[in-house]
Design an enzyme around this catalytic site. Structure first.
Site: not given
Length: 321
Positions: A11, A55, A88
């Site tokens: 992100t 991610s 994340t």
């Protein structure tokens, strides 16, 4: 004092696509650094573009390649700190993988963002600034790999993502953060307790074929039996180490097939009991199943199992009650 920023995507590196298809990783490490006001004027920053992927796309193989890069940079006398930016979703797993495999002296911090640069109040620049300040602080050298988010510094072994969207998502249940950032200062309040072994896994033996299962009420046997041909099974038991009797036959079959079983608790705090209960499906059953005991959450338990198997050191990684 030079700091190298390694970008892997996520992100923090994402922007909205021109066709309105939503945000995707596109930004380079240099762009991320350039978005932090005044950072390059006060710190000598080098950048490295490792990857640019979401991610959840980050693989075990890439985690090991990241370890190799960090080891290489640790050998460079001109590098005094390392900051890894990542998405994340699996950041805590990547950070823990590196923590298990890296024993260098150059401080390493992982960070990211919950709001991409296209949104109001993106948190990436502040997290990157706090991470650079953290790896430059004196106490960072003895802290192991850390995760820096929302002005808190967490041990990679303790931290977990607790909220799907809130910027204050990374927390260390039970024991709390190691340090906090105030303005340009990093205030350290505790150290990590207990040494974890450092592993040197054989990259050819690293595998993603390690199952992770959470025990739930009256769960079907098939949820466990599917791991019959896997390298290992990681099991998050209820409470202090309890499982429904429906899965015990499948677990016994795994034991008989010499598939390692690593147990932890599905609770965000606490550890497995050793000898409080004796009913079928209690921690007594886990002992009968020759389970290893883990003190980390399920996702980190799986990462540690993968690393330990590839290093042929599973008994060194976990307790045997």
């Amino acid at each position: 004092m030079a700091v190298t920023v390694i970008s892997t995507g996520g992100t923090i590196a994402s922007t909205d696509s021109s066709d309105g298809g939503g945000a995707a990783p596109e930004l380079t490490a240099a762009t991320l650094v350039g978005a932090v006001p005044g950072l390059e004027e006060t710190v000598d920053i080098e950048t490295h573009d490792f990857s640019n992927v979401p991610s959840p796309h980050f693989t075990i193989e890439q985690m090991y390649e990241l370890v190799e890069l960090i080891r290489e940079l640790d050998d460079d006398p001109d590098v005094d700190g390392l900051v890894v930016t990542q998405g994340t979703d699996i950041l805590e797993e990547s950070a823990y993988f590196v923590d298990l495999c890296y024993d260098g002296t150059t401080p390493v911090a992982f960070t990211g963002a919950m709001r991409n640069p296209s949104l109001a109040s993106p948190d990436g620049p502040a997290n990157l600034l706090a991470s650079v300040q953290t790896v430059r602080s004196e106490a960072a050298a003895d802290a192991g790999v850390v995760v820096v988010f929302n002005d808190r510094v967490h041990a990679a072994r303790d931290v977990t993502k607790t909220n799907s969207m809130n910027v204050d998502t990374f927390r260390s249940p039970e024991f709390g953060p190691l340090a906090v950032r105030d303005e340009d200062r990093v205030t350290w309040r505790r150290s990590t307790e207990g040494e974890e072994p450092t592993f040197d896994p054989d990259p050819d033996r690293l595998t993603n074929d390690v199952f992770a299962v959470t025990a739930t009420a009256d769960m079907p046997e098939a949820a466990v039996s599917s791991a019959a041909d896997s390298a290992a099974l990681c099991l998050a038991a209820t409470g202090a180490g309890h499982i429904p009797p429906t899965i015990i036959p499948a677990l016994e079959s795994l034991r008989d097939r010499a598939v390692p079983i690593v147990a932890t608790t599905r609770c965000p705090e606490g550890r497995l009991a050793r000898d409080t209960y004796g009913f079928r499906g209690s921690e007594a059953t886990l002992r009968e199943l020759d389970c290893y005991y883990s003190e980390r959450n399920l996702q980190k338990t799986r990462i540690k199992t993968i690393v330990a198997l590839a290093a042929d050191r599973l008994p060194d990684a976990f307790d045997s009650p």
